[in-house]
Design a protein around this motif. Structure first.
Motif, PDB file in Angstrom:
ATOM      1  N   THR A 281       0.860  -1.182   0.000  1.00  0.00           N
ATOM      2  CA  THR A 281       0.000   0.000   0.000  1.00  0.00           C
ATOM      3  C   THR A 281       0.891   1.224   0.000  1.00  0.00           C
ATOM      4  O   THR A 281       1.791   1.348   0.830  1.00  0.00           O
ATOM      5  N   THR A 282       0.677   2.132  -0.941  1.00  0.00           N
ATOM      6  CA  THR A 282       1.525   3.323  -1.036  1.00  0.00           C
ATOM      7  C   THR A 282       0.968   4.465  -0.190  1.00  0.00           C
ATOM      8  O   THR A 282      -0.239   4.594  -0.011  1.00  0.00           O
ATOM      9  N   ASN A 283       1.854   5.300   0.320  1.00  0.00           N
ATOM     10  CA  ASN A 283       1.420   6.464   1.101  1.00  0.00           C
ATOM     11  C   ASN A 283       2.145   7.718   0.645  1.00  0.00           C
ATOM     12  O   ASN A 283       2.485   8.591   1.422  1.00  0.00           O
ATOM     13  N   GLY A 284       2.385   7.807  -0.668  1.00  0.00           N
ATOM     14  CA  GLY A 284       3.144   8.929  -1.187  1.00  0.00           C
ATOM     15  C   GLY A 284       2.269  10.041  -1.730  1.00  0.00           C
ATOM     16  O   GLY A 284       1.390  10.570  -1.034  1.00  0.00           O
ATOM     17  N   SER A 285       2.475  10.411  -2.991  1.00  0.00           N
ATOM     18  CA  SER A 285       1.797  11.550  -3.598  1.00  0.00           C
ATOM     19  C   SER A 285       0.290  11.348  -3.666  1.00  0.00           C
ATOM     20  O   SER A 285      -0.215  10.223  -3.681  1.00  0.00           O
TER      21      SER A 285
END
Length: 582
Positions: free
Chosen positions: A226-230
């Protein structure tokens, strides 16, 4: 760069509150709808006789623990004997703390299947992949995707970070919408990020995966995150296996797989794109989209050095927990369908990649790059979201959403390509320390007496050494630059290589099927090798208080084909000192 902004939204506090409220309502409605949909589909499928996951049983209030997954999969095994517990030969059964590494294999119903490994829960706060893979396995056992069952054999370990899977706490990853019971921490109990461990193999989990490679020999590996970037508009971002030194044509097929699936998912209303983040210029304005990593220490990059396809799957963190599970389920199923259709092509390209490596040696042209650089791939239209966030960092609304056409730097070009040696000799003093790691990666390790005697011994001449001031993964990493030469280094060593130590050394040929791995593990210049990860710090990280003569070089090259620069130096020096003290 082209901008196309959607209708402007009023910035009054009343409008923001209304929008936030509307978004929360939408999330709740979506979650309820997904919950009912999954529950109803399971009930209709087999009159409520099929096992239910933990999140289905409690309406998405908690994610699965290690025991929950075991109970679910054990119940599923009773429905189909083709689903069995999977234990790789010589792989650890538990983590260092005793948590079980529970995996399962679903056999194919057809002949000569393509083998796929699906990894989930490596970061225990990223739980949707772990939960989605359970529903996928149930659907396959139910017979819902017969084309997948016929063409593919699947192994999965849903709770790869088994320590973290059971350390659930609502305080973890509060920026993402989570189940009430919370999620686990990112790292394992020792603080190791398991997705930075593939090369150094410090954790039992990693040694389990390396044993799986040797035993199962997957053609494709998926790693669910799961990504938490842009802040963007994609439900899923992905990345192929871009590790430095992988076969270019095989990597090209890997990328084609993901762009094909991107087009298919777009037709179905799911926006996906290459993993990355927005890039900003000096004026702090967005001027591009760029990817991040080409290091083989990542689970999804490592497969290319094993002649397999790799896929990093990153679910968008700011969607609801039920949405993220469903996004994972739909996307992984489509990846599997692509492999079904392209099964023969994948097998053919894997074989061709191995043959290309062998042909390089036959032609005496074996070369590998020391690093890669991000490169332009295409222009693409991105959604740039200006979010409204609550105190925990969760998105509760949007101020605006702007469409921008940006250059995407989501490919990698090999640079600093150079000839590679015939093999490496490892000091026998380090044999007990390094042999288990090298063999765990599947490398052939021979006695020093097996080295080709007609080839010259090469010594590493350093031009730069940088020991990190801060630790990474608990290690003060070492970055080394230099060249291989036949001449002994000018600085005298306290111990010398003798005929006896040469014979008792480990000889690791680079001219072997997995020779690319040998190069990146053993060459001192490797940005992800055993020197970098501190396994030879007794030589490379000597500090204050160590004023005596240094030990001998722990790694020698055998038959290294020198760089042009090194050749010029050797022609000038015209000296050839003795290599070995008899």
């Amino acid at each position: 760069m082209k901008l196309q902004t959607q209708a402007p939204m009023k910035s009054t506090s009343t409008t923001r509150v209304a929008r936030a409220f509307s978004l929360r309502v939408a999330m709740v409605v979506t979650a309820c709808a997904l919950s009912l949909s999954l529950a109803n589909s399971s009930a209709v499928a087999a009159d409520n006789t099929w096992p239910q996951t933990r999140f289905e049983q409690n309406g998405y209030k908690t994610t699965s623990s290690v025991a929950d997954v075991d109970i679910f999969m054990s119940a599923l095994m009773k429905k189909d004997k083709s689903l069995q517990v999977y234990v790789p030969k010589n792989g650890p059964r538990t983590t260092e703390t005793g948590q079980p590494l529970n995996a399962w294999k679903l056999a194919s119903t057809g002949k000569d299947p393509l083998r796929v490994y699906i990894n989930a829960g490596i970061h225990a706060g990223e739980v949707e992949g772990k939960d989605a893979i359970q529903t996928i396995m149930r659907e396959l056992v139910q017979g819902k995707h017969p084309e997948i069952r016929k063409a593919l054999e699947i192994v999965t370990l849903p709770t790869y970070n088994a320590d973290g899977a059971d350390a659930q706490d609502p305080a973890n990853r509060r920026h993402q919408p989570n189940p009430e019971g919370g999620v686990g921490p990112r790292e394992n109990v020792f603080g190791i990020d398991l997705n930075r461990d593939m090369m150094k193999a410090a954790a039992a989990n990693t040694r389990w995966m390396l044993a799986m490679y040797k035993d199962f020999q997957p053609a494709a590996v998926f790693d669910l995150h799961t990504t938490n970037g842009s802040y963007h508009g994609f439900h899923i971002t992905y990345e192929p296996a871009w590790a430095t030194g992988g076969d270019a044509d095989l990597q090209g097929l890997n990328r084609k797989m993901l762009t094909d699936v991107r087009a298919t998912m777009a037709e179905r209303g799911m926006p996906t794109y290459d993993y990355g983040n927005f890039r900003y210029n000096k004026e702090k304005q967005i001027d591009g989209w760029e990817s991040a990593f080409s290091s083989p220490n990542l689970v999804s990059n490592y497969p290319t050095l094993q002649y397999a396809l790799g896929v990093l799957v990153e679910t968008y963190v700011y969607r609801t927990y039920p949405q993220r599970i469903e996004d994972n389920r739909l996307y992984v199923l489509e990846l599997l369908r692509w492999l079904v259709v392209h099964k023969d092509e994948v097998k053919k390209e894997q074989l061709a990649a191995r043959e290309r490596w062998a042909q390089q040696w036959k032609n005496k042209q074996a070369r590998l790059p020391l690093r890669t650089e991000m490169s332009f791939a295409e222009n693409y239209i991105f959604d740039v979201v200006d979010p409204i966030k609550d105190a925990n960092g969760q998105i509760i609304g949007e101020k605006s959403r702007t469409k921008m056409e940006l250059p995407a730097y989501v490919a990698f070009n090999a640079v600093d390509e150079m000839p590679v040696p015939e093999g490496y000799l490892v000091d026998p003093a380090y044999a007990d320390k390094l042999r288990p790691i090298l063999e765990a990666h599947g490398l052939k390790v021979l006695p020093g007496t097996s080295r080709p005697r007609q080839q010259s011994l090469m010594y590493f001449h350093e031009s730069e050494r940088n020991i990190a001031k801060d630790t990474f993964q608990g290690i003060f990493t070492a970055q080394i630059k230099g060249v291989w030469k036949e001449q002994l280094p000018e600085k005298r060593a306290g111990y010398v290589w003798t005929q006896d130590t040469l014979d008792r050394a480990l000889y690791v040929p680079v001219n072997q099927p997995l020779g690319r791995l040998a190069f990146y593990l053993l060459d001192p210049r490797s940005a992800d090798g055993l020197v970098y990860w501190g396994y030879l710090h007794a030589y490379y990280a000597r500090g204050k208080g160590m004023w005596g003569e240094p030990p001998r070089q722990p790694i020698l090259a055998v038959g290294a084909q020198l760089s042009d620069a090194a050749n010029k130096v050797n022609k000038i020096e015209q000296k050839k000192p003795e290599h070995v003290q008899e």
